[in-house]
Design a protein around this motif. Structure first.
Motif, PDB file in Angstrom:
ATOM      1  N   ASP A 153       0.799  -1.226   0.000  1.00  0.00           N
ATOM      2  CA  ASP A 153       0.000   0.000   0.000  1.00  0.00           C
ATOM      3  C   ASP A 153       0.829   1.272   0.000  1.00  0.00           C
ATOM      4  OD1 ASP A 153      -2.231  -1.620   0.114  1.00  0.00           O
ATOM      5  OD2 ASP A 153      -2.438  -1.481   2.288  1.00  0.00           O
ATOM      6  N   GLU A 156      -0.943   4.082  -2.037  1.00  0.00           N
ATOM      7  CA  GLU A 156      -2.218   4.473  -1.422  1.00  0.00           C
ATOM      8  C   GLU A 156      -1.979   5.258  -0.140  1.00  0.00           C
ATOM      9  OE1 GLU A 156      -6.084   2.276   0.624  1.00  0.00           O
ATOM     10  OE2 GLU A 156      -4.906   1.199  -0.877  1.00  0.00           O
ATOM     11  N   ASP A 157      -1.051   4.775   0.695  1.00  0.00           N
ATOM     12  CA  ASP A 157      -0.751   5.476   1.937  1.00  0.00           C
ATOM     13  C   ASP A 157      -0.177   6.870   1.646  1.00  0.00           C
ATOM     14  OD1 ASP A 157      -1.616   3.402   3.576  1.00  0.00           O
ATOM     15  OD2 ASP A 157       0.365   2.474   3.694  1.00  0.00           O
ATOM     16  N   ARG A 159      -0.625   8.786  -0.916  1.00  0.00           N
ATOM     17  CA  ARG A 159      -1.669   9.700  -1.392  1.00  0.00           C
ATOM     18  C   ARG A 159      -2.577  10.170  -0.257  1.00  0.00           C
ATOM     19  NH1 ARG A 159      -0.644   6.503  -5.939  1.00  0.00           N
ATOM     20  NH2 ARG A 159      -1.960   4.772  -5.253  1.00  0.00           N
ATOM     21  N   ASN A 160      -2.548   9.439   0.846  1.00  0.00           N
ATOM     22  CA  ASN A 160      -3.266   9.864   2.050  1.00  0.00           C
ATOM     23  C   ASN A 160      -2.356  10.606   3.024  1.00  0.00           C
ATOM     24  OD1 ASN A 160      -5.838   8.817   1.379  1.00  0.00           O
ATOM     25  ND2 ASN A 160      -5.187   6.748   1.965  1.00  0.00           N
ATOM     26  N   SER A 244       4.554  -0.610  -5.863  1.00  0.00           N
ATOM     27  CA  SER A 244       3.238  -0.576  -5.226  1.00  0.00           C
ATOM     28  C   SER A 244       2.755   0.867  -5.089  1.00  0.00           C
ATOM     29  CB  SER A 244       3.291  -1.243  -3.849  1.00  0.00           C
ATOM     30  OG  SER A 244       4.295  -0.662  -3.039  1.00  0.00           O
ATOM     31  N   ASP A 246       2.120   2.777  -8.187  1.00  0.00           N
ATOM     32  CA  ASP A 246       1.199   2.950  -9.313  1.00  0.00           C
ATOM     33  C   ASP A 246       0.237   1.789  -9.491  1.00  0.00           C
ATOM     34  OD1 ASP A 246       2.709   5.244  -9.894  1.00  0.00           O
ATOM     35  OD2 ASP A 246       4.105   4.068 -11.102  1.00  0.00           O
ATOM     36  N   ARG A 248      -1.581  -2.017  -7.531  1.00  0.00           N
ATOM     37  CA  ARG A 248      -1.849  -2.747  -6.287  1.00  0.00           C
ATOM     38  C   ARG A 248      -1.786  -4.240  -6.564  1.00  0.00           C
ATOM     39  NH1 ARG A 248      -4.567  -1.890  -1.322  1.00  0.00           N
ATOM     40  NH2 ARG A 248      -5.720  -3.706  -0.549  1.00  0.00           N
TER      41      ARG A 248
END
Length: 332
Positions: A153, A156-157, A159-160, A244, A246, A248
């Protein structure tokens, strides 16, 4: 909830005997609702405090009139679940809500101990095992699975606004952490950190095997499956050149079925390993679990109540003894 929330955990849970699957789902529901309560975009600042109030009520046998809380409270009493274990989970969620970030691998271990190893320790208690070495290996598995999640992740992480990769690793690789979080872009430096994390996870997956051997025979396939499926996620990340950011990594349904079959076969002859100390970051979880107290009632050691499991394990030991006796002849 579990079907939607964690397809990998759900697949592995199908191999659990019903007597364990039901309380395991109660445990998962409480953990999932707790995680969602803290992670929600509109989560109140006192979300963790509210969760601790719910925990107070559950341990006082006066749970809120919520299905997950009622089931969790029943599980707590029936299995003499040490409160320090769900407390550790809530502490990890509190770190998340405060925007905590790991500086070192030890920090990542400490976070993983709370949000994952604590769950592994609780599952071990559900399966009637409270021995320190077995709990230590369960914590190894929990940390390994969380490291896999972190490796999967990264994008994803980021981007958060978060990263759970050790910041000193990123700095050593020449990554400007703030710049990466502002604009997550994959490159060889990120790949090197992800690869390093997955190698660390693999070491812990290997150590966990000895703990699985100590579980009741009918519980081993599910835990083997969880180990194999999560490890496969890491291998998918590796197959994607450790990118990980671009993309998943996903384990297909067909591959999960294959791994479930592998887990069933592996569970029959799970090798025992030499005892090893718990990670220093998970030792507090191991120390939090006292022996089962028969006077308090509930469910203790399943081997005492399930003679068929004892028969399987006796046969297993006899087979190992036979193999050990044959080994010198083969070598000669």
């Amino acid at each position: 909830m579990i079907r939607q929330g964690s397809k990998s955990f759900y697949a592995a849970s199908l191999l659990l005997p019903q007597r364990i699957r039901t309380p395991a789902y109660a445990l998962y529901a409480f953990c999932r609702l707790s995680d969602d309560a803290v992670d929600a975009v509109d989560a109140p600042r006192d979300a963790v405090d509210r969760l601790r109030e719910r925990l107070d009520l559950a341990y006082a046998e006066k749970p809120k009139n919520i299905p997950a809380d009622r089931a969790f409270a029943e599980m707590v009493q029936r299995y003499q679940m040490p409160r320090a274990l769900p407390e550790a989970l809530l502490e990890g969620l509190e770190w998340d809500s405060a925007g905590w970030a790991p500086q070192t691998l030890s920090d990542t271990y400490a976070y993983s101990a709370r949000v994952a190893a604590a769950v592994g320790a609780m599952m071990t208690v559900l399966m009637g095992r409270r021995e320190p070495d077995t709990l230590a290996r369960a914590c190894d598995l929990g940390v390994a699975m969380q490291l896999t999640n972190i490796a999967r992740d990264v994008g994803e992480d980021a981007r958060n606004g978060r990263t759970y990769l050790p910041r000193d690793w990123l700095s050593e690789a020449g990554v400007d952490v703030d710049a990466f979080l502002a604009k997550p872009v994959f490159d060889a430096r990120i790949a090197a950190c992800v690869e390093r994390l997955l190698e660390t996870a693999d070491m812990l997956y290997d150590r966990a095997i000895g703990g699985i051997a100590a579980l009741p025979a009918d519980c081993r396939p599910a835990i083997h499956a969880a180990r194999l499926i999560y490890r496969e996620i890491g291998r998918k990340v590796a197959a994607n050149s450790y990118n990980s950011v671009d993309q998943r990594a996903v384990v297909s349904k067909h591959r999960k079925l294959v791994l479930l079959g592998t887990a069933c076969n592996a569970a029959m002859w799970t090798p025992h390993s030499e005892p090893a100390p718990a990670l220093s970051e998970t030792a507090f979880l191991v120390d939090a679990v006292p022996p089962f107290d028969p006077e308090r009632g509930g469910v203790g050691d399943y081997q005492d109540t399930r003679p068929m499991i004892r028969i399987v394990e006796i046969l297993e030991r006899l087979e190992r003894r036979k193999q050990d006796q044959l080994a010198p002849r083969r070598s000669s």
